[in-house]
Structures are given as C-alpha cells and as structure tokens.
Scaffold this motif. Structure first.
Motif, mmCIF file in Angstrom:
data_model
loop_
_atom_site.group_PDB
_atom_site.id
_atom_site.type_symbol
_atom_site.label_atom_id
_atom_site.label_comp_id
_atom_site.label_asym_id
_atom_site.label_seq_id
_atom_site.Cartn_x
_atom_site.Cartn_y
_atom_site.Cartn_z
ATOM 1 N N ARG A 10 0.821 -1.203 0.000
ATOM 2 C CA ARG A 10 0.000 0.000 0.000
ATOM 3 C C ARG A 10 0.863 1.265 0.000
ATOM 4 N NH1 ARG A 10 -5.026 -1.766 0.537
ATOM 5 N NH2 ARG A 10 -5.536 -3.480 1.908
ATOM 6 N N GLU A 11 2.187 1.079 -0.091
ATOM 7 C CA GLU A 11 3.094 2.233 -0.024
ATOM 8 C C GLU A 11 4.335 1.969 -0.888
ATOM 9 O OE1 GLU A 11 5.503 4.874 3.293
ATOM 10 O OE2 GLU A 11 4.474 3.073 3.926
ATOM 11 N N VAL A 12 4.222 2.233 -2.163
ATOM 12 C CA VAL A 12 5.349 2.045 -3.074
ATOM 13 C C VAL A 12 6.016 3.399 -3.295
ATOM 14 C CG1 VAL A 12 6.056 1.375 -5.404
ATOM 15 C CG2 VAL A 12 4.323 0.040 -4.194
ATOM 16 N N HIS A 13 7.292 3.459 -2.990
ATOM 17 C CA HIS A 13 8.091 4.659 -3.219
ATOM 18 C C HIS A 13 8.973 4.441 -4.439
ATOM 19 C CE1 HIS A 13 8.059 6.200 1.228
ATOM 20 N NE2 HIS A 13 6.847 5.927 0.778
ATOM 21 N N TYR A 14 9.486 5.518 -4.982
ATOM 22 C CA TYR A 14 10.421 5.419 -6.095
ATOM 23 C C TYR A 14 11.577 6.379 -5.865
ATOM 24 C CZ TYR A 14 8.099 9.678 -7.680
ATOM 25 O OH TYR A 14 7.591 10.931 -7.750
ATOM 26 N N GLU A 15 12.722 6.007 -6.391
ATOM 27 C CA GLU A 15 13.916 6.838 -6.304
ATOM 28 C C GLU A 15 14.596 6.827 -7.663
ATOM 29 O OE1 GLU A 15 15.586 5.669 -1.950
ATOM 30 O OE2 GLU A 15 15.374 4.059 -3.422
ATOM 31 N N THR A 16 15.074 7.983 -8.082
ATOM 32 C CA THR A 16 15.885 8.053 -9.294
ATOM 33 C C THR A 16 17.303 7.648 -8.914
ATOM 34 O OG1 THR A 16 14.534 9.841 -10.145
ATOM 35 C CG2 THR A 16 16.709 9.552 -11.134
ATOM 36 N N GLU A 17 17.897 6.800 -9.718
ATOM 37 C CA GLU A 17 19.221 6.258 -9.414
ATOM 38 C C GLU A 17 20.161 6.463 -10.587
ATOM 39 O OE1 GLU A 17 19.757 5.089 -6.484
ATOM 40 O OE2 GLU A 17 17.871 4.280 -5.738
ATOM 41 N N LEU A 18 21.423 6.666 -10.277
ATOM 42 C CA LEU A 18 22.465 6.624 -11.285
ATOM 43 C C LEU A 18 22.795 5.159 -11.501
ATOM 44 C CD1 LEU A 18 24.580 8.094 -13.049
ATOM 45 C CD2 LEU A 18 26.131 7.901 -11.096
ATOM 46 N N VAL A 35 27.033 5.236 -18.212
ATOM 47 C CA VAL A 35 26.033 5.425 -17.153
ATOM 48 C C VAL A 35 24.674 5.694 -17.777
ATOM 49 C CG1 VAL A 35 27.666 6.278 -15.419
ATOM 50 C CG2 VAL A 35 26.537 7.899 -16.947
ATOM 51 N N GLY A 36 23.655 5.438 -17.004
ATOM 52 C CA GLY A 36 22.284 5.719 -17.396
ATOM 53 C C GLY A 36 21.508 6.098 -16.153
ATOM 54 N N LEU A 37 20.223 6.213 -16.300
ATOM 55 C CA LEU A 37 19.358 6.502 -15.160
ATOM 56 C C LEU A 37 18.406 5.336 -14.939
ATOM 57 C CD1 LEU A 37 18.432 10.255 -15.683
ATOM 58 C CD2 LEU A 37 20.114 9.288 -14.127
ATOM 59 N N GLY A 38 17.992 5.195 -13.716
ATOM 60 C CA GLY A 38 17.035 4.158 -13.375
ATOM 61 C C GLY A 38 16.043 4.662 -12.363
ATOM 62 N N ILE A 39 14.973 3.922 -12.219
ATOM 63 C CA ILE A 39 14.012 4.171 -11.144
ATOM 64 C C ILE A 39 13.932 2.892 -10.337
ATOM 65 C CG2 ILE A 39 11.636 4.733 -10.511
ATOM 66 C CD1 ILE A 39 11.422 6.262 -13.149
ATOM 67 N N ASP A 40 14.164 3.030 -9.056
ATOM 68 C CA ASP A 40 14.112 1.909 -8.116
ATOM 69 C C ASP A 40 12.798 2.019 -7.349
ATOM 70 O OD1 ASP A 40 14.637 -0.080 -6.234
ATOM 71 O OD2 ASP A 40 15.891 1.221 -5.007
ATOM 72 N N PHE A 41 11.922 1.051 -7.554
ATOM 73 C CA PHE A 41 10.644 1.027 -6.838
ATOM 74 C C PHE A 41 10.789 0.166 -5.586
ATOM 75 C CE2 PHE A 41 9.411 1.792 -11.266
ATOM 76 C CZ PHE A 41 8.592 2.901 -11.123
ATOM 77 N N THR A 42 10.215 0.644 -4.484
ATOM 78 C CA THR A 42 10.320 -0.058 -3.201
ATOM 79 C C THR A 42 8.955 -0.139 -2.546
ATOM 80 O OG1 THR A 42 12.535 0.875 -2.867
ATOM 81 C CG2 THR A 42 11.451 -0.068 -0.939
ATOM 82 N N ALA A 43 8.578 -1.331 -2.103
ATOM 83 C CA ALA A 43 7.376 -1.497 -1.285
ATOM 84 C C ALA A 43 7.788 -1.137 0.145
ATOM 85 C CB ALA A 43 6.858 -2.923 -1.377
ATOM 86 N N GLU A 71 31.899 11.310 -22.382
ATOM 87 C CA GLU A 71 31.094 12.458 -22.810
ATOM 88 C C GLU A 71 30.665 13.329 -21.632
ATOM 89 O OE1 GLU A 71 27.770 11.456 -25.292
ATOM 90 O OE2 GLU A 71 28.978 10.089 -26.519
ATOM 91 N N LEU A 72 30.770 12.795 -20.428
ATOM 92 C CA LEU A 72 30.317 13.502 -19.227
ATOM 93 C C LEU A 72 31.473 13.927 -18.327
ATOM 94 C CD1 LEU A 72 27.360 11.100 -18.403
ATOM 95 C CD2 LEU A 72 27.228 13.317 -19.542
ATOM 96 N N GLY A 73 32.666 13.881 -18.832
ATOM 97 C CA GLY A 73 33.826 14.286 -18.039
ATOM 98 C C GLY A 73 34.681 13.149 -17.556
ATOM 99 N N GLY A 74 34.202 11.913 -17.702
ATOM 100 C CA GLY A 74 35.024 10.738 -17.427
ATOM 101 C C GLY A 74 35.047 10.221 -16.013
ATOM 102 N N ASN A 75 34.519 10.951 -15.041
ATOM 103 C CA ASN A 75 34.601 10.504 -13.651
ATOM 104 C C ASN A 75 33.199 10.369 -13.067
ATOM 105 O OD1 ASN A 75 34.990 10.128 -10.895
ATOM 106 N ND2 ASN A 75 36.672 11.585 -10.772
ATOM 107 N N VAL A 76 32.822 9.155 -12.742
ATOM 108 C CA VAL A 76 31.474 8.897 -12.221
ATOM 109 C C VAL A 76 31.263 9.608 -10.869
ATOM 110 C CG1 VAL A 76 31.992 6.746 -10.986
ATOM 111 C CG2 VAL A 76 29.733 7.090 -11.986
ATOM 112 N N LEU A 87 29.689 13.389 -11.260
ATOM 113 C CA LEU A 87 28.461 13.639 -12.011
ATOM 114 C C LEU A 87 27.448 14.353 -11.129
ATOM 115 C CD1 LEU A 87 27.974 10.261 -13.882
ATOM 116 C CD2 LEU A 87 28.915 12.389 -14.770
ATOM 117 N N HIS A 88 26.764 15.304 -11.711
ATOM 118 C CA HIS A 88 25.705 16.038 -11.006
ATOM 119 C C HIS A 88 24.468 16.038 -11.895
ATOM 120 C CE1 HIS A 88 28.479 17.515 -7.971
ATOM 121 N NE2 HIS A 88 29.341 17.688 -8.950
ATOM 122 N N PHE A 89 23.337 15.695 -11.302
ATOM 123 C CA PHE A 89 22.090 15.734 -12.062
ATOM 124 C C PHE A 89 20.948 15.997 -11.121
ATOM 125 C CE2 PHE A 89 22.687 11.339 -10.868
ATOM 126 C CZ PHE A 89 21.430 10.875 -10.545
#
Length: 135
Positions: A51-59, A82-90, A125-130, A133-135
């Motif tokens: 009844r409570e699913v949260h989401y987080e944007t992840e690198l 690198v890419g982006l993801g969404i982590d869903f959590t119950a 392409e993003l400066g080479g160092n993980v 990174l800022h987003f």
C-alpha cells in the motif's frame, strides 16, 4: 543480467527514512533479479501486496567487464557508461521486514521494480569521472 544495488549510501535519505538508525559504516548491497527489469517501456503497476510504493531516481553504472575482488583503484576499468534508473520499493513491507530482522528482498526485488533508461551515455562524454556527475 545481474542488477547489483547499493543501499543506505545516501546519508540524507537514510535519515529521512528512519531518524533512529545510525548511518552504516559501509553501503549495503542487494540484488534485483532479471524479472525486476521493467522492459520495453512497459507500464509500471503498483503491486497488490503493498500500500506504499516509493520510487527513487538512481544513477546506473553499466559494468562492462567480468571481474572479481577488484581493488578500488582499478574499479573504473570495469565500467565506462552510465544511465538513469528508477528503483521502486514497497516501503511498508521493507519497514516490517527490517524491524523483524528478516531479509527484505520482497520489498525491492518484485517484478518490474527496476526501470532503466533505454540507452547509456559514455562517461567520456560527461567528463570521465562517475564521482563528479551532477544531475
């Protein structure tokens, strides 16, 4: 595909979720099975067991070489995109299982609980160092 996740590594989020817990000395690792991937831009459905699913944007760091027991200074040799993801959590289930000292994979590893960007961007392409990174 193996999805390796790192938890409790973002201090502000740890405090936000539970002010009484100490910050861990090291991040916690957990896995999501291949069935956790939300593929082909399919829709996400809230699972009926929560009844409570949260989401987080992840690198998301795409590991592109096989390795084992890799020293920290050599780690950048094993990823280059690198890419982006969404982590869903119950979250309701996670709190319950953690409070009982039980594994909480059911809260993180359920079907379609991991959405990934359709493509990855070369770190060069993003400066080479993980770490910078800022987003």
């Amino acid at each position: 595909m193996k999805i390796i996740c790192i938890g409790r590594n973002y201090a502000e989020h740890v405090v936000e979720l539970d002010h009484t817990r100490e910050l861990p000395d090291a991040p916690q690792f957990f896995l999501k099975p291949d069935t956790a991937l939300l593929r082909n831009n399919d829709p996400f459905y809230v699972p009926d067991f929560s009844r409570e699913v949260h989401y987080e944007t992840e690198l998301v760091v795409k590991i592109n070489r096989v390795g084992r027991a890799i020293g920290e200074r050599f780690a950048p040799r094993y990823y280059s995109e690198v890419g982006l993801g969404i982590d869903f959590t119950a979250r309701d289930l996670q709190r319950t299982y953690i409070a009982k000292g039980l594994p909480w994979e059911i809260a993180k590893a359920f079907d379609h609980s991991a959405a990934l960007s359709p493509s990855f961007i070369p770190l060069a392409e993003l400066g080479g160092n993980v770490q910078n990174l800022h987003f």
